[in-house]
Each structure stands twice: as C-alpha cells, then as structure tokens.
Design a protein around this motif. Structure first.
Motif, PDB file in Angstrom:
ATOM      1  N   THR A  77       0.952  -1.253  -0.235  1.00 47.25           N
ATOM      2  CA  THR A  77      -0.009  -0.027  -0.161  1.00 47.25           C
ATOM      3  C   THR A  77       0.838   1.279   0.393  1.00 47.25           C
ATOM      4  O   THR A  77       0.332   2.859  -0.448  1.00 47.25           O
ATOM      5  CB  THR A  77      -1.059   0.132   1.423  1.00 47.25           C
ATOM      6  OG1 THR A  77      -0.171   0.042   2.413  1.00 47.25           O
ATOM      7  CG2 THR A  77      -2.077  -1.553   0.884  1.00 47.25           C
ATOM      8  N   ASP A  78       2.547   1.127   0.200  1.00 45.52           N
ATOM      9  CA  ASP A  78       3.241   2.788   0.309  1.00 45.52           C
ATOM     10  C   ASP A  78       3.882   1.989  -1.098  1.00 45.52           C
ATOM     11  O   ASP A  78       4.664   1.210  -0.279  1.00 45.52           O
ATOM     12  CB  ASP A  78       3.732   2.452   1.585  1.00 45.52           C
ATOM     13  CG  ASP A  78       4.537   3.359   2.331  1.00 45.52           C
ATOM     14  OD1 ASP A  78       4.814   4.688   0.970  1.00 45.52           O
ATOM     15  OD2 ASP A  78       4.932   3.601   2.815  1.00 45.52           O
ATOM     16  N   TRP A  79       4.129   2.953  -1.640  1.00 45.50           N
ATOM     17  CA  TRP A  79       4.675   3.028  -2.724  1.00 45.50           C
ATOM     18  C   TRP A  79       6.432   4.166  -2.502  1.00 45.50           C
ATOM     19  O   TRP A  79       6.883   4.329  -3.687  1.00 45.50           O
ATOM     20  CB  TRP A  79       4.216   3.260  -4.299  1.00 45.50           C
ATOM     21  CG  TRP A  79       3.324   2.194  -4.262  1.00 45.50           C
ATOM     22  CD1 TRP A  79       1.858   1.894  -3.884  1.00 45.50           C
ATOM     23  CD2 TRP A  79       3.758   0.650  -4.899  1.00 45.50           C
ATOM     24  NE1 TRP A  79       1.764   0.939  -4.341  1.00 45.50           N
ATOM     25  CE2 TRP A  79       2.356   0.460  -4.951  1.00 45.50           C
ATOM     26  CE3 TRP A  79       5.090   0.680  -5.266  1.00 45.50           C
ATOM     27  CZ2 TRP A  79       2.809  -1.075  -5.173  1.00 45.50           C
ATOM     28  CZ3 TRP A  79       4.582  -0.959  -5.556  1.00 45.50           C
ATOM     29  CH2 TRP A  79       4.069  -1.694  -6.274  1.00 45.50           C
ATOM     30  N   SER A  80       6.168   5.497  -1.727  1.00 47.69           N
ATOM     31  CA  SER A  80       6.684   6.270  -1.768  1.00 47.69           C
ATOM     32  C   SER A  80       8.374   5.765  -1.106  1.00 47.69           C
ATOM     33  O   SER A  80       9.309   6.208  -1.724  1.00 47.69           O
ATOM     34  CB  SER A  80       6.426   6.816  -0.207  1.00 47.69           C
ATOM     35  OG  SER A  80       6.514   6.049   0.929  1.00 47.69           O
TER      36      SER A  80
ATOM     37  N   ASP B  31      11.294   3.798  -6.163  1.00 44.37           N
ATOM     38  CA  ASP B  31      11.698   4.800  -7.367  1.00 44.37           C
ATOM     39  C   ASP B  31      11.591   3.787  -8.787  1.00 44.37           C
ATOM     40  O   ASP B  31      10.980   5.090  -9.999  1.00 44.37           O
ATOM     41  CB  ASP B  31      13.199   4.861  -7.662  1.00 44.37           C
ATOM     42  CG  ASP B  31      13.798   5.792  -6.677  1.00 44.37           C
ATOM     43  OD1 ASP B  31      13.449   6.789  -5.603  1.00 44.37           O
ATOM     44  OD2 ASP B  31      14.962   5.085  -5.633  1.00 44.37           O
TER      45      ASP B  31
ATOM     46  N   ALA C 167      -2.525   1.459 -11.739  1.00 42.33           N
ATOM     47  CA  ALA C 167      -3.184   1.669  -9.894  1.00 42.33           C
ATOM     48  C   ALA C 167      -1.890   2.567  -9.577  1.00 42.33           C
ATOM     49  O   ALA C 167      -2.505   3.291  -7.966  1.00 42.33           O
ATOM     50  CB  ALA C 167      -3.896   0.754  -9.133  1.00 42.33           C
ATOM     51  N   LEU C 168      -0.810   2.078 -10.014  1.00 41.53           N
ATOM     52  CA  LEU C 168       0.227   3.085  -9.438  1.00 41.53           C
ATOM     53  C   LEU C 168       0.395   4.431  -9.514  1.00 41.53           C
ATOM     54  O   LEU C 168       0.011   5.554 -10.662  1.00 41.53           O
ATOM     55  CB  LEU C 168       1.815   2.277 -10.094  1.00 41.53           C
ATOM     56  CG  LEU C 168       1.841   0.871  -9.958  1.00 41.53           C
ATOM     57  CD1 LEU C 168       2.655   0.277 -11.390  1.00 41.53           C
ATOM     58  CD2 LEU C 168       1.610   0.440  -8.463  1.00 41.53           C
ATOM     59  N   PRO C 169       1.294   5.052  -8.611  1.00 41.25           N
ATOM     60  CA  PRO C 169       1.944   6.557  -8.035  1.00 41.25           C
ATOM     61  C   PRO C 169       2.714   7.365  -9.095  1.00 41.25           C
ATOM     62  O   PRO C 169       3.172   6.699 -10.275  1.00 41.25           O
ATOM     63  CB  PRO C 169       2.318   6.654  -6.531  1.00 41.25           C
ATOM     64  CG  PRO C 169       2.157   5.316  -6.388  1.00 41.25           C
ATOM     65  CD  PRO C 169       2.044   4.121  -7.330  1.00 41.25           C
ATOM     66  N   ASP C 170       2.262   8.666  -9.568  1.00 39.71           N
ATOM     67  CA  ASP C 170       2.438   8.449 -11.106  1.00 39.71           C
ATOM     68  C   ASP C 170       4.364   9.083 -10.510  1.00 39.71           C
ATOM     69  O   ASP C 170       4.593   9.362 -11.515  1.00 39.71           O
ATOM     70  CB  ASP C 170       2.484  10.275 -11.140  1.00 39.71           C
ATOM     71  CG  ASP C 170       0.354  10.255 -11.618  1.00 39.71           C
ATOM     72  OD1 ASP C 170       0.517   9.321 -12.339  1.00 39.71           O
ATOM     73  OD2 ASP C 170       0.034  11.430 -11.846  1.00 39.71           O
ATOM     74  N   HIS C 171       4.541   9.042  -9.177  1.00 42.69           N
ATOM     75  CA  HIS C 171       6.270   9.144  -9.644  1.00 42.69           C
ATOM     76  C   HIS C 171       6.807   8.399  -9.680  1.00 42.69           C
ATOM     77  O   HIS C 171       8.459   7.863  -9.920  1.00 42.69           O
ATOM     78  CB  HIS C 171       6.769   9.525  -7.653  1.00 42.69           C
ATOM     79  CG  HIS C 171       6.408   8.767  -7.047  1.00 42.69           C
ATOM     80  ND1 HIS C 171       5.442   7.381  -6.146  1.00 42.69           N
ATOM     81  CD2 HIS C 171       7.229   7.552  -6.732  1.00 42.69           C
ATOM     82  CE1 HIS C 171       6.053   7.038  -5.559  1.00 42.69           C
ATOM     83  NE2 HIS C 171       7.326   6.143  -5.727  1.00 42.69           N
ATOM     84  N   LEU C 172       6.607   6.864 -10.046  1.00 47.93           N
ATOM     85  CA  LEU C 172       7.160   5.404 -10.374  1.00 47.93           C
ATOM     86  C   LEU C 172       7.718   5.482 -12.038  1.00 47.93           C
ATOM     87  O   LEU C 172       6.296   5.809 -12.816  1.00 47.93           O
ATOM     88  CB  LEU C 172       6.115   4.194  -9.871  1.00 47.93           C
ATOM     89  CG  LEU C 172       6.319   4.372  -8.491  1.00 47.93           C
ATOM     90  CD1 LEU C 172       4.910   3.312  -8.321  1.00 47.93           C
ATOM     91  CD2 LEU C 172       7.275   4.002  -8.058  1.00 47.93           C
TER      92      LEU C 172
ATOM     93  N   ARG D 188       7.911   7.345 -18.684  1.00 50.09           N
ATOM     94  CA  ARG D 188       8.073   6.802 -17.109  1.00 50.09           C
ATOM     95  C   ARG D 188       7.394   5.715 -17.619  1.00 50.09           C
ATOM     96  O   ARG D 188       7.919   4.460 -16.698  1.00 50.09           O
ATOM     97  CB  ARG D 188       6.737   7.909 -17.107  1.00 50.09           C
ATOM     98  CG  ARG D 188       6.012   7.119 -15.381  1.00 50.09           C
ATOM     99  CD  ARG D 188       4.470   7.661 -15.310  1.00 50.09           C
ATOM    100  NE  ARG D 188       4.482   7.379 -14.195  1.00 50.09           N
ATOM    101  CZ  ARG D 188       3.443   6.463 -14.026  1.00 50.09           C
ATOM    102  NH1 ARG D 188       2.884   5.941 -15.089  1.00 50.09           N
ATOM    103  NH2 ARG D 188       3.174   5.940 -12.818  1.00 50.09           N
TER     104      ARG D 188
END
Length: 348
Positions: A67-70, A73, A90-95, A145
């Motif tokens: 649940t935490d991708w912070s 990278d 569904a993955l965060p945009d920073h990845l 990306r």
C-alpha cells in the motif's frame, strides 16, 4: 556516494524475476525494496531461489498487501498479460515502470484485443508507453515513464531487420523468421507440455501462423518500411533451458549481399555494448550468449540468387527479458547503460 535506486519487482518468483534479481545484485545503485509473489508470500528469497539466498532482499509479499510506494523509484512488472494493465494504472505517478508483459507492446489497442482475447484495460496509458528496444529507441526510452519491454522472440529479428529495411537494402515483404527457444520462455508454472518427458529428445513447432509475437514483430517492421508489412514467423520449442536462435530469410535489393547487409549493421551498431556483428559466413550459437545481455548477428549468402540468411542469437531471459529491462532502467534513470549487465557469456 549516489543514492540507491529503490526497486520493486512484481511477480518476482518466476524465471524473469530471478534474472532481474541476479543482474541487479551486481548493479552499482540498485536496492531491492519490494518483491511480490502471491503464491510465495511470506517466504524469503532464499527459500524461493536458493541460488540467490545471499542477495540482500526483503521477504516476498502479496501484491495487494503493498500500500505504500513512497520508498520505491522503479517498478519492474513481471506479471502475466492482461493483469499488468490494471496494476500499472493504479501505481503512483512518481514511479518509473518497465513492464515485461505483453500488455503495452502493441500500440494499437484493437490489435491487442484481437491477439490477446479481450479489450485493453488502460488505453489512455497505452498512448504514453514506449516500446523499449533500447538500441532502436534510446531517446524515447530516456524520456519515458512507462516502457514496454520487447518480447523475447521479436528482439533478435528487430535488431537484425529494422536497420536493413530502413536503409532499403532488403525487401520488407516475404521475410521468413524461423525461431527456436529454450523452455524457460514458457515461464516457471507447472505445465504438462513442459515436463522433461514431454520436451527432451525432441523439437516441435507451436503457435504456427498464430503466435502472439507475430503482430509485435510486424509492428516494428511496418514502422521501418513506412507501410504495413507481414512476415512468416514460426517458433519451435527446443530441449534446452535458455536461448533463442532466429534464422531469417530475406531478399536483398539490387547488388546487396551478405557482406553489404553486415556492413550496414556494423555501422548502425558501432559502439553498442550489447549488439555484435559477426564476420561474413559466421553464424552465432545460443551457447555464445548464455547468461549475457548480448545479441549476436551473422549473415550468409543463400544458394538462391539474391537471398541472404541472417541469424541472431540471444539469451531469452537476459536480452530477451530481464537484461533488456535493466538496460532500459539504466537509460530511464540516466545511468551507464551497462551497469549490472557486464557479465560475459557462460560456456559451456
């Protein structure tokens, strides 16, 4: 010292996941942060892959439990086709993402639906995906990306044929690709047709005139030709663990011959660390690339006037999958392209 690049591998318990871990183990900045494998959740890496027990890595977890991708990278997706689209969406945009499935390789979502039996679940994301055969799309990969890692079968033919079609040295029509692959290309899941008694001491063609890598091969050849191109592609299963050998029959234009084609390829790939052009009359063996990220290409004049036979060899798990993925990650992150990929081939 530079900061580590924190890596997540989704579907880490398969052969491709194992190869990623093996290669990243020698990478100067890679740090394994998340390994997912639903059926192996809770197990250590050493329990799943004893040969990798010494690699620093977290225990495997179920993908739904992440649940935490912070702290990540880069994500490598080694999931089956038709599942990756929803996961990546569904993955965060920073990845930064390198997808090793077939889900984002075909630019036309209608073609994807035709060959993979269902509609594409992330058509908007498909528009931004870059087909990542690094040697043929380095600037696009660097800016991406999401990179769709090429399939194992198309890699050798693309590297051999695309420059020759672009230069007008061969006829894009009538190309025949005879391909032979080791059993690891079918994955690690238990399958009756891959039992030792089913595979050893024999060879057979499969997916004849219907293999899903056909439209992927033709997509690149068509782009190179500037028009629609079809090729005859037949894969065969060989009783070996690794390797893909592709024998390609092409019609050369005008006075072109094997020496002409090899000279063009030598110029195109001059300075490339992983694509090597062999002397005229020499053809590669799969044993010459085993465990490496190399693609070897040779050519011989056919007895049929005007026809040239090209042969490429790669390790299907490295240049055909995990090695190509690490190469793409290096380009995406602005790192030396060879980082983690300097292994020489293993012989015997």
């Amino acid at each position: 010292m530079s900061d580590p690049i924190r890596i997540a591998i989704l579907g880490a318990s398969g052969y491709t996941g194992a190869e990623l871990i093996r290669l990243l183990g020698t990478h100067s900045r890679a740090q394994l942060a998340i390994l997912t494998a639903d059926r192996r959740a809770g197990q250590t890496l050493g329990a799943v892959f004893p040969h990798l027990a010494h690699v620093p890595a977290p225990p495997l977890v179920a993908i739904d439990d992440v649940t935490d991708w912070s702290g990540v990278d880069v994500v490598f997706c080694c999931l089956p086709h038709a599942t990756t689209q929803s996961v990546i969406a569904a993955l965060p945009d920073h990845l930064k993402i390198v997808d090793l499935s077939a889900d984002f390789r075909l630019a036309d979502v209608d073609v994807y639906a035709q060959w993979y039996g269902g509609p594409h679940k992330a058509p908007e994301l498909q528009k931004s995906a870059v087909y990542g055969l690094t040697e043929l799309a380095r600037p696009e990969v660097a800016a991406a990306r999401l990179v769709a890692n090429p399939g194992c079968y198309p890699t050798g033919p693309h590297l051999a044929l695309v420059p020759l079609i672009e230069s007008g040295l061969i006829d894009p029509d009538g190309i025949i690709i005879d391909a032979k692959s080791g059993v690891s290309g079918a994955g690690r899941s238990a399958k009756e047709g891959l039992l030792h008694g089913e595979v050893s001491e024999g060879i057979h063609a499969y997916g004849v005139a219907s293999h899903r890598h056909s439209p992927e091969i033709e997509q690149a050849l068509s782009r190179a030709a500037g028009r629609s191109v079809m090729a005859s592609f037949t894969p065969h299963l060989m009783p070996m663990n690794r390797g893909i050998l592709c024998t390609m029959y092409v019609q050369a234009h005008e006075n072109a011959d094997a020496a002409t084609l090899l000279a063009k390829l030598a110029v195109r790939y001059k300075g490339e660390p992983f694509v090597k052009i062999l002397p005229e009359g020499t053809t590669p063996h799969t044993r010459h690339v085993r465990g490496s990220n190399l693609c070897l290409i040779g050519a011989v004049n056919d007895r049929v006037p005007g026809r040239v036979i090209l042969v490429s060899a790669i390790d299907n798990l490295v240049k055909g999958a995990a090695g190509q993925a690490v190469q793409n990650m290096n380009v995406m992150m602005g790192l030396p392209e060879t980082d983690g990929l300097s292994q020489y081939p293993m012989f015997p």
